[in-house]
Design a protein around this motif. Sequence first.
Motif, short mmCIF file in Angstrom:
data_model
loop_
_atom_site.label_atom_id
_atom_site.label_comp_id
_atom_site.label_asym_id
_atom_site.label_seq_id
_atom_site.Cartn_x
_atom_site.Cartn_y
_atom_site.Cartn_z
N LYS A 64 5.63 24.57 39.62
CA LYS A 64 6.17 25.89 39.91
C LYS A 64 5.44 26.44 41.13
O LYS A 64 4.24 26.22 41.30
N ARG A 65 6.15 27.17 41.98
CA ARG A 65 5.54 27.70 43.20
C ARG A 65 5.54 29.22 43.17
O ARG A 65 6.50 29.85 42.72
N TRP A 66 4.45 29.76 43.66
CA TRP A 66 4.32 31.21 43.83
C TRP A 66 4.15 31.51 45.31
O TRP A 66 3.45 30.76 46.03
N CYS A 67 4.75 32.57 45.80
CA CYS A 67 4.67 32.91 47.22
C CYS A 67 3.88 34.20 47.42
O CYS A 67 4.00 35.15 46.64
N TYR A 68 3.08 34.20 48.49
CA TYR A 68 2.17 35.31 48.78
C TYR A 68 2.40 35.80 50.21
O TYR A 68 2.83 35.03 51.08
N HIS A 101 -0.84 34.97 31.13
CA HIS A 101 0.25 34.45 31.94
C HIS A 101 0.59 33.01 31.54
O HIS A 101 1.76 32.63 31.50
N SER A 136 1.34 26.04 44.91
CA SER A 136 1.69 25.56 43.58
C SER A 136 0.62 25.91 42.55
O SER A 136 0.47 25.22 41.55
N TYR A 137 -0.12 26.96 42.78
CA TYR A 137 -1.10 27.44 41.82
C TYR A 137 -1.25 28.95 41.98
O TYR A 137 -0.86 29.52 43.00
N ARG A 138 -1.82 29.56 40.98
CA ARG A 138 -2.02 31.02 40.99
C ARG A 138 -3.43 31.28 40.45
O ARG A 138 -3.77 30.84 39.36
N CYS A 189 3.62 30.04 50.32
CA CYS A 189 3.84 29.58 48.95
C CYS A 189 2.83 28.51 48.56
O CYS A 189 2.44 27.68 49.38
N PHE A 247 -1.27 41.52 39.79
CA PHE A 247 -1.88 40.28 40.25
C PHE A 247 -2.61 40.51 41.56
O PHE A 247 -3.74 40.04 41.75
N TYR A 248 -1.99 41.22 42.49
CA TYR A 248 -2.61 41.44 43.79
C TYR A 248 -3.81 42.38 43.70
O TYR A 248 -4.80 42.21 44.43
#
Length: 353
Positions: free
Chosen positions: A86-90, A110, A97-99, A95, A3-4
């Motif tokens: 859903k939360r994603w952290c970077y 995904h 709520s989107y990717r 964090c 992803f990164y």
Amino acid sequence: MYFYSQAASGQLKILAGREPIDRLVADEHTDAKLRRQLHWVQAIRAYAGAELHLPVGRAYSEFTQLEGEYALWNLIAAPEFSLSPKRWCYPIAGCASYRGYFDKADAEVHAGRLRAEGYDVYLGPVPAYSTLGWFDDPVLSSFVNWQPDRLASLLFHELAHRRVYISGDTQFNESFATAVSRIALPDWRRRQGIPAPKVESVAQAQRVNSLMVSARKQLQQIYGSPLSDAEKREKKARTLQQLRHCYREVSKGWEQDEQFTKLVEKTNNATLALVSEYQSQVPAFAQLYRDSGSDWEAFYTAVEQLGALPKDRRKARLDALGKRAQSAGAGQTSSKNVTGPSLQSDTCMSAAN
């Protein structure tokens, strides 16, 4: 790690394709329509810096022609019985709520995995995004040809992120940026001689938002009830079906409803969460702007002080501001401004369950 790596390569590709807007405007070989739109960008940047006190810097001083139609694709997901995304952290941005994916196929893979896990999913195209000042964001071909007021609204929103951004609170950040854009737009239109949108169009948007709010309230009650999963699933489906029915009833006679139709027809927990992230606290920030004497610097200072509070106290303060805004604005919008049948959102939605 993939992803990164895709995020880094996608960002670098956009940055590598930048061309200075000043040079494009001065070049006689530049397409006339593009030159005209870039002139608008220059005017918007000047207004944002001088009047809104936003840190424009070199942001949107360059242009990138994308290979595809959109910059990237955002994935939002929410559990089957929850309106909390859903939360994603970077590592840097905190964090969210989107990717975001630069490749739609990657995003769809995904999204499919999350659906298989039982999530409601929304995958939507993103014409623009902010790197929060880490890079000088360019104007992209995905939005450069928008109408001037829509273009201004977008750039005000994205530039606001460069002024205030609270790590880990998407709702706060997006509602703040949306509020800045909405507050600023009427004055900018006036100065540019651009007419305000028709009252009817504004009222239609408010009616759709009211239906979405009613649906959210019903679903929250269902999800928080002691019902079995099977019963919750049935009531959820009935509520979403009623939302679409109510929309079809209220929109009879509307001339332009395609954007609303698409939104309502694909509504699920994820789309309702997305709308809430961008819209729910906007009235609170507008009230805070008025409390700040309609002074931009005082407003930003108040927003920064609010952002420094613990998240629960921050939300409580925004809730109180929102209630004041709601009380002040109660009854100001009449249904007589909307073509189509008069239909109270809560009354119509009550038939769902």
